[in-house]
Write an enzyme that holds these catalytic residues in place. Sequence first.
Site, mmCIF file in Angstrom:
data_model
loop_
_atom_site.group_PDB
_atom_site.id
_atom_site.type_symbol
_atom_site.label_atom_id
_atom_site.label_comp_id
_atom_site.label_asym_id
_atom_site.label_seq_id
_atom_site.Cartn_x
_atom_site.Cartn_y
_atom_site.Cartn_z
ATOM 1 N N ALA A 1 15.049 12.809 -0.190
ATOM 2 C CA ALA A 1 14.260 12.274 -1.310
ATOM 3 C C ALA A 1 13.945 10.800 -1.134
ATOM 4 O O ALA A 1 14.826 10.003 -0.806
ATOM 5 C CB ALA A 1 15.011 12.476 -2.623
ATOM 6 N N GLY B 1 20.420 6.454 0.762
ATOM 7 C CA GLY B 1 20.518 6.873 2.162
ATOM 8 C C GLY B 1 19.152 7.014 2.817
ATOM 9 O O GLY B 1 18.941 6.581 3.955
ATOM 10 N N CYS B 2 18.232 7.604 2.103
ATOM 11 C CA CYS B 2 16.888 7.826 2.645
ATOM 12 C C CYS B 2 16.154 6.497 2.825
ATOM 13 O O CYS B 2 15.379 6.329 3.766
ATOM 14 C CB CYS B 2 16.104 8.778 1.754
ATOM 15 N N THR B 3 16.403 5.549 1.931
ATOM 16 C CA THR B 3 15.805 4.220 2.056
ATOM 17 C C THR B 3 16.342 3.535 3.309
ATOM 18 O O THR B 3 15.580 2.969 4.095
ATOM 19 C CB THR B 3 16.096 3.375 0.800
ATOM 20 N N ALA C 1 14.736 5.187 6.393
ATOM 21 C CA ALA C 1 13.320 4.842 6.525
ATOM 22 C C ALA C 1 13.156 3.380 6.963
ATOM 23 O O ALA C 1 12.296 3.066 7.786
ATOM 24 C CB ALA C 1 12.589 5.091 5.214
#
Length: 155
Positions: free
Chosen positions: A41, A46-48, A51
């Site tokens: 998401a 974590g995804c930030t 990315a």
Amino acid sequence: MSERLQPGDTAPAFTLPDADGKPVSLADYAGRKVIVYFYPAALTPGCTKQACDFTDNLDLLAQHGYDVVGISPDKPEKLARFRDKESLKVTLLGDPDKEILQVYGAFGEKKMYGKTVTGVIRSTVVVDEQGKVERALYNVRATGHVAKIIKDLGL
């Protein structure tokens, strides 16, 4: 559970909307190597981190002929907010129907906080210039993953 891809497999074709709603296809990268990573998401810690790591290493990867595409179940509007808020330079694609996530083996059962849940399996697939899977990594960690890829690819 979806079948996981193996080195030598033909990477499944896809066309998905980017953060601006424009269609992007795997075929657009024919003749180039592309790192396709799947994350749960946009706008989550974590995804930030993941990315931002890809964005920070984009020049190095590009020098070695790699493009980077991130795919999540998010809609383009959320991807645009994510890109703009974090100044991301990687191409972000939305797969709200989770069709491509499933075809790539990046959606299914996983362990989260000791429980078995169904969701996006953080995964990375490296596709070569001929559209074949060079590497398929599943259940990767958000932190340190980009450095590991760079090391594994010998860049």
